[in-house]
Enzyme design. Sequence first.
Site, mmCIF file in Angstrom:
data_model
loop_
_atom_site.group_PDB
_atom_site.id
_atom_site.type_symbol
_atom_site.label_atom_id
_atom_site.label_comp_id
_atom_site.label_asym_id
_atom_site.label_seq_id
_atom_site.Cartn_x
_atom_site.Cartn_y
_atom_site.Cartn_z
ATOM 1 N N SER A 140 -12.007 -26.954 -46.985
ATOM 2 C CA SER A 140 -11.104 -28.044 -47.392
ATOM 3 C C SER A 140 -10.734 -28.829 -46.138
ATOM 4 C CB SER A 140 -9.836 -27.434 -47.993
ATOM 5 O OG SER A 140 -8.853 -28.422 -48.218
ATOM 6 N N TYR A 153 -1.859 -22.029 -47.894
ATOM 7 C CA TYR A 153 -3.209 -22.522 -48.194
ATOM 8 C C TYR A 153 -3.934 -22.960 -46.920
ATOM 9 C CZ TYR A 153 -6.905 -25.214 -50.580
ATOM 10 O OH TYR A 153 -8.115 -25.706 -51.021
HETATM 11 P P1 NAP Z 1 -10.631 -25.029 -59.868
HETATM 12 O O1 NAP Z 1 -11.095 -25.987 -60.908
HETATM 13 O O2 NAP Z 1 -9.302 -24.378 -60.036
HETATM 14 O O3 NAP Z 1 -11.764 -23.917 -59.662
HETATM 15 C C1 NAP Z 1 -11.531 -22.737 -58.931
HETATM 16 C C2 NAP Z 1 -12.613 -21.734 -59.268
HETATM 17 O O4 NAP Z 1 -12.371 -20.552 -58.481
HETATM 18 C C3 NAP Z 1 -12.584 -21.320 -60.739
HETATM 19 O O5 NAP Z 1 -13.897 -21.302 -61.230
HETATM 20 C C4 NAP Z 1 -12.009 -19.909 -60.695
HETATM 21 O O6 NAP Z 1 -12.615 -19.098 -61.716
HETATM 22 C C5 NAP Z 1 -12.501 -19.427 -59.327
HETATM 23 N N1 NAP Z 1 -11.729 -18.295 -58.864
HETATM 24 C C6 NAP Z 1 -10.413 -18.233 -58.549
HETATM 25 N N2 NAP Z 1 -10.072 -16.974 -58.218
HETATM 26 C C7 NAP Z 1 -11.203 -16.223 -58.337
HETATM 27 C C8 NAP Z 1 -11.501 -14.864 -58.162
HETATM 28 N N3 NAP Z 1 -10.552 -13.969 -57.801
HETATM 29 N N4 NAP Z 1 -12.760 -14.422 -58.351
HETATM 30 C C9 NAP Z 1 -13.727 -15.299 -58.746
HETATM 31 N N5 NAP Z 1 -13.518 -16.604 -58.938
HETATM 32 C C10 NAP Z 1 -12.261 -17.059 -58.752
HETATM 33 O O7 NAP Z 1 -10.556 -25.754 -58.447
HETATM 34 P P2 NAP Z 1 -11.674 -26.517 -57.556
HETATM 35 O O8 NAP Z 1 -11.020 -27.724 -57.020
HETATM 36 O O9 NAP Z 1 -12.952 -26.663 -58.278
HETATM 37 O O10 NAP Z 1 -11.800 -25.474 -56.344
HETATM 38 C C11 NAP Z 1 -13.039 -24.983 -55.865
HETATM 39 C C12 NAP Z 1 -12.943 -24.751 -54.372
HETATM 40 O O11 NAP Z 1 -12.746 -26.002 -53.720
HETATM 41 C C13 NAP Z 1 -11.767 -23.867 -53.937
HETATM 42 O O12 NAP Z 1 -12.185 -23.016 -52.886
HETATM 43 C C14 NAP Z 1 -10.744 -24.872 -53.434
HETATM 44 O O13 NAP Z 1 -9.869 -24.286 -52.493
HETATM 45 C C15 NAP Z 1 -11.674 -25.898 -52.819
HETATM 46 N N6 NAP Z 1 -11.115 -27.232 -52.630
HETATM 47 C C16 NAP Z 1 -10.555 -27.923 -53.680
HETATM 48 C C17 NAP Z 1 -10.026 -29.195 -53.449
HETATM 49 C C18 NAP Z 1 -9.369 -29.997 -54.549
HETATM 50 O O14 NAP Z 1 -8.643 -30.961 -54.230
HETATM 51 N N7 NAP Z 1 -9.597 -29.705 -55.796
HETATM 52 C C19 NAP Z 1 -10.076 -29.757 -52.164
HETATM 53 C C20 NAP Z 1 -10.657 -29.031 -51.139
HETATM 54 C C21 NAP Z 1 -11.178 -27.783 -51.376
HETATM 55 P P3 NAP Z 1 -11.860 -18.011 -62.622
HETATM 56 O O15 NAP Z 1 -10.400 -18.380 -62.649
HETATM 57 O O16 NAP Z 1 -12.540 -18.136 -63.949
HETATM 58 O O17 NAP Z 1 -12.140 -16.703 -61.947
#
Ligand code: NAP
Length: 253
Positions: A140, A153
């Site tokens: 991120s 975070y």
């Molecule tokens: P999201 O829609 O909430 O997706 C998060 C994913 O992580 C879900 O598929 C969830 O699946 C999985 N997850 C959470 N805990 C887990 C666990 N214990 N074991 C296995 N899977 C797990 O959010 P997203 O934005 O797509 O996030 C994806 C990545 O991008 C994350 O690492 C986040 O920190 C990063 N990111 C996001 C943003 C943003 O603004 N959205 C920006 C920078 C970086 P289940 O709950 O089904 O297990």
Amino acid sequence: MNNPGGSVNSNGKIAVVTGASSGIGAAAARALARDGFTVVLGARRIDRIEALADEIGGRAMYLDVTDAASVDRFTATLDEVHVLVNNAGGAKGLAPVSEANLEDWRWMWETNVVGTLRVTKALLPKLEASGDGLIITITSTAALEVYDGGAGYTSAKHAQGVLHRTLRLELIGKPIRLTEICPGMVETEFSLVRFDGDADRADAVYEGLQPMVADDIAELISFTASRPSHVNLDQIVVRPRDQATSRRNIKTG
Ligand code: NAP
């Protein structure tokens, strides 16, 4: 395997995507399947990943990256891995350090840092054996900056970035590439998870600006995985036009 035939234009390679049940992970799984990879999807919401695996001709398996036994079961089923997308992760809360919730901190460190370590460590031998492995870690801009209320975070994402960048150094000479993708705001379920299902609070994060969408990041993952094997994209920082840093965007001025 939900669809043993795999994708129609299979490139014969296996891509593993953690956290493939929503957001960036689900979009990445679709994009990699379109590129010809057979995609193995891992997450806890098994119904969602099974439906997506059926759609893209991939394979779904329960994965909780915070549970060593679950990671062992997941990785043991994989004979071959060419691409690993370390995507599972997220944030909990936006409390200042003085009011930090230790359970939220533990969740963020266990999921983003130790979870990435568990899966990566388990799959390293298979990535190396593929002769042309690629590890993409979604950290991120929070891996590069700090912001008020974000210490749980940002510290977890900094640590995840350090883990990934150290591995890049340690694997020199081996046939494994490593790419860190550092996105700014992407509208997914991220804020809903951060604010414990409070949709109004989650929606407010994106008011007054245009965030990126999951497909914007999936396209970068697809681009990274399609570079020739001697080219290593080390780090990609990508933000919405409306967001110059994590602390300041057009909404907050
Ligand atoms: P999201 O829609 O909430 O997706 C998060 C994913 O992580 C879900 O598929 C969830 O699946 C999985 N997850 C959470 N805990 C887990 C666990 N214990 N074991 C296995 N899977 C797990 O959010 P997203 O934005 O797509 O996030 C994806 C990545 O991008 C994350 O690492 C986040 O920190 C990063 N990111 C996001 C943003 C943003 O603004 N959205 C920006 C920078 C970086 P289940 O709950 O089904 O297990």
